[in-house]
Design an enzyme around this catalytic site. Structure first.
Site, PDB file in Angstrom:
ATOM      1  N   SER A  25      51.632  20.853 -12.088  1.00 36.18           N
ATOM      2  CA  SER A  25      51.245  22.267 -12.278  1.00 36.18           C
ATOM      3  C   SER A  25      49.669  22.098 -11.711  1.00 36.18           C
ATOM      4  CB  SER A  25      51.778  22.825 -13.533  1.00 36.18           C
ATOM      5  OG  SER A  25      51.588  24.329 -13.268  1.00 36.18           O
ATOM      6  N   GLU A  41      60.926  28.244  -7.984  1.00 35.93           N
ATOM      7  CA  GLU A  41      59.819  28.478  -8.824  1.00 35.93           C
ATOM      8  C   GLU A  41      58.545  29.176  -8.187  1.00 35.93           C
ATOM      9  OE1 GLU A  41      56.891  25.031  -9.593  1.00 35.93           O
ATOM     10  OE2 GLU A  41      58.485  23.720  -8.697  1.00 35.93           O
ATOM     11  N   HIS A  81      60.105  24.930 -12.481  1.00 38.03           N
ATOM     12  CA  HIS A  81      58.606  24.329 -12.547  1.00 38.03           C
ATOM     13  C   HIS A  81      58.571  23.064 -13.336  1.00 38.03           C
ATOM     14  CE1 HIS A  81      54.672  24.770 -12.022  1.00 38.03           C
ATOM     15  NE2 HIS A  81      54.158  24.756 -13.211  1.00 38.03           N
TER      16      HIS A  81
END
Length: 302
Positions: A146, A241, A271
Site C-alpha cells: 500500500s 480494490e 487490498h
C-alpha cells in the site's frame, strides 16, 4: 473462486470500516487490531537503522547476506512494526532472506518527505549492516504494501537520482502510487473494495502526508516520476480494490521506460490480501509468488 476465509474477512472489513472522522490515534489503534501472530522459528531483533527504529526479522535458515528492506502500509499515517512483524517473518521464510522492517516516521507529525528520507537512510545502512552487525550485503531488495509500496518506488527514484547503487529488485503489494487519487479504479472499484468503502478517506490520508505539497510531486506520487533505470519490479494488486489503477498505470509507464516489470492482477482479491496469509489461502499463494520472484534473484551459495 474466492475462498470461504477470504469472503468472511471481506465481510468483516465491510462491517467495521475505518471512521473517516475519527482521530489519528483512533485510526492507529484500529489498525493495530489487525496484527497477526508471529510464525514460529523467527528471530526478531530491534535495531537502529541510521537513526530510524527498525527490527531484523529473520526466519531460521535465512541468509543474513540477502536482505530485504520492508515498508509497512497505513497511508503514511498509521501502521507499525507490530502490524507487519508477522508478514516480515513470512516474507523471510518465503524468500530465505533477512528482513529489515522499518518504523519510518508518520504523518501528520512528520509529513512528506520524512518517510522517503528515512527509507533511503535505512537502505544505505542495510547495505553495510546485517542481522549480526556490520557486513556488506550480497543481495538487497526493497518491498512494501500500500503506502509502503509507493514509498518503495519513491525511494528507488530518490536513490537513483542520488547516484546510489540500487537494490537487485523491488516488490510492491497494492502500491499507492498516485496521491492525486484520480485513477480510474477509484470509481470503478469503489463498490467492490471491502476495505476502502469511502475513497474520501484515502484523500484525507493523502492530504495529511502531503502537508501542502503538490500531489504530483514525484517522490510523493511515484506515478509522476521518471521510472527509467529502476531495477526489476514485481507488482501484485487485486482486481477488487480502488488502488488497482495505481499499480497498472505505474507498471505500464515503467515498461515503456524499459524497466523489467512483472505485474499481476489477481481476480476477486482485495487490498493487500497477502498480509493475511496466516488465515487466507490466497494470501499464502501471494506470498509464495513473491518468494519465488526474489529467490530467483539471490545468487546460489558457493
Amino acid at each position: 473462486m474466492a475462498s470461504t476465509q477470504l469472503q468472511e474477512l471481506a465481510e468483516q472489513f465491510r462491517a467495521n470500516p475505518f471512521d473517516i472522522d475519527a482521530s489519528v490515534e483512533a485510526w492507529r489503534a484500529a489498525f493495530e487490531g489487525f496484527a497477526l501472530p508471529l510464525p514460529e522459528a523467527t528471530a526478531v531483533t530491534a535495531t537502529d537503522a541510521a537513526g530510524v527504529p527498525a527490527e531484523w526479522v529473520v526466519a531460521t535458515g535465512a541468509d543474513p547476506g540477502s536482505r530485504i528492506l520492508y515498508l509497512h502500509a497505513g497511508g503514511y499515517v498509521y501502521g507499525s512494526l507490530n502490524t507487519h512483524r508477522h508478514f516480515a517473518a513470512g516474507l523471510s521464510q518465503a524468500t530465505r532472506c533477512a528482513v529489515l522492517l522499518l518504523d519510518y516516521r508518520l504523518a501528520p507529525e512528520a509529513p512528506f518527505p520524512a518517510a522517503v528520507e528515512d527509507t533511503c537512510a535505512a537502505y544505505r545502512w542495510m547495505r553495510d549492516n546485517g542481522p549480526s552487525g556490520p557486513g556488506a550485503a550480497a543481495t538487497t531488495f526493497i518491498a512494501g504494501d500500500s503506502a509502503g509500496g509507493g514509498l518503495a518506488l519513491a525511494a528507488l527514484v530518490a536513490l537513483r537520482d542520488a547516484g546510489d547503487l540500487l537494490p537487485d529488485a523491488a516488490v510492491t503489494l497494492s502500491a499507492w502510487t498516485d496521491l492525486t487519487c484520480s485513477g480510474e479504479s477509484m470509481t470503478t472499484r469503489a463498490d467492490a473494495d471491502p476495505m476502502t468503502t469511502d475513497v474520501n478517506f484515502v484523500r484525507k490520508l493523502a492530504a495529511m502526508y502531503l502537508h501542502g505539497a503538490d500531489a504530483k510531486t514525484p517522490l510523493a506520487s511515484p506515478l509522476y516520476a521518471d521510472p527509467s533505470g529502476l531495477p526489476p519490479l514485481f507488482m501484485l494488486v487485486g482486481d477488487a480494490e480502488v488502488l488497482l489503477s495505481d499499480t497498472t498505470s505505474f507498471a505500464e509507464k515503467a515498461r515503456a521506460a524499459g524497466v523489467d516489470v512483472t505485474a499481476e492482477v489477481w481476480p476477486e482479491m482485495f487490498h493487500i490480501w497477502p498480509l493475511y496469509f496466516p488465515i487466507l489461502p490466497e494470501g499464502r499463494e501471494g506470498l509464495e509468488r513473491i518468494g519465488a520472484f526474489l529467490r530467483e534473484r539471490v545468487p546460489a551459495a558457493g
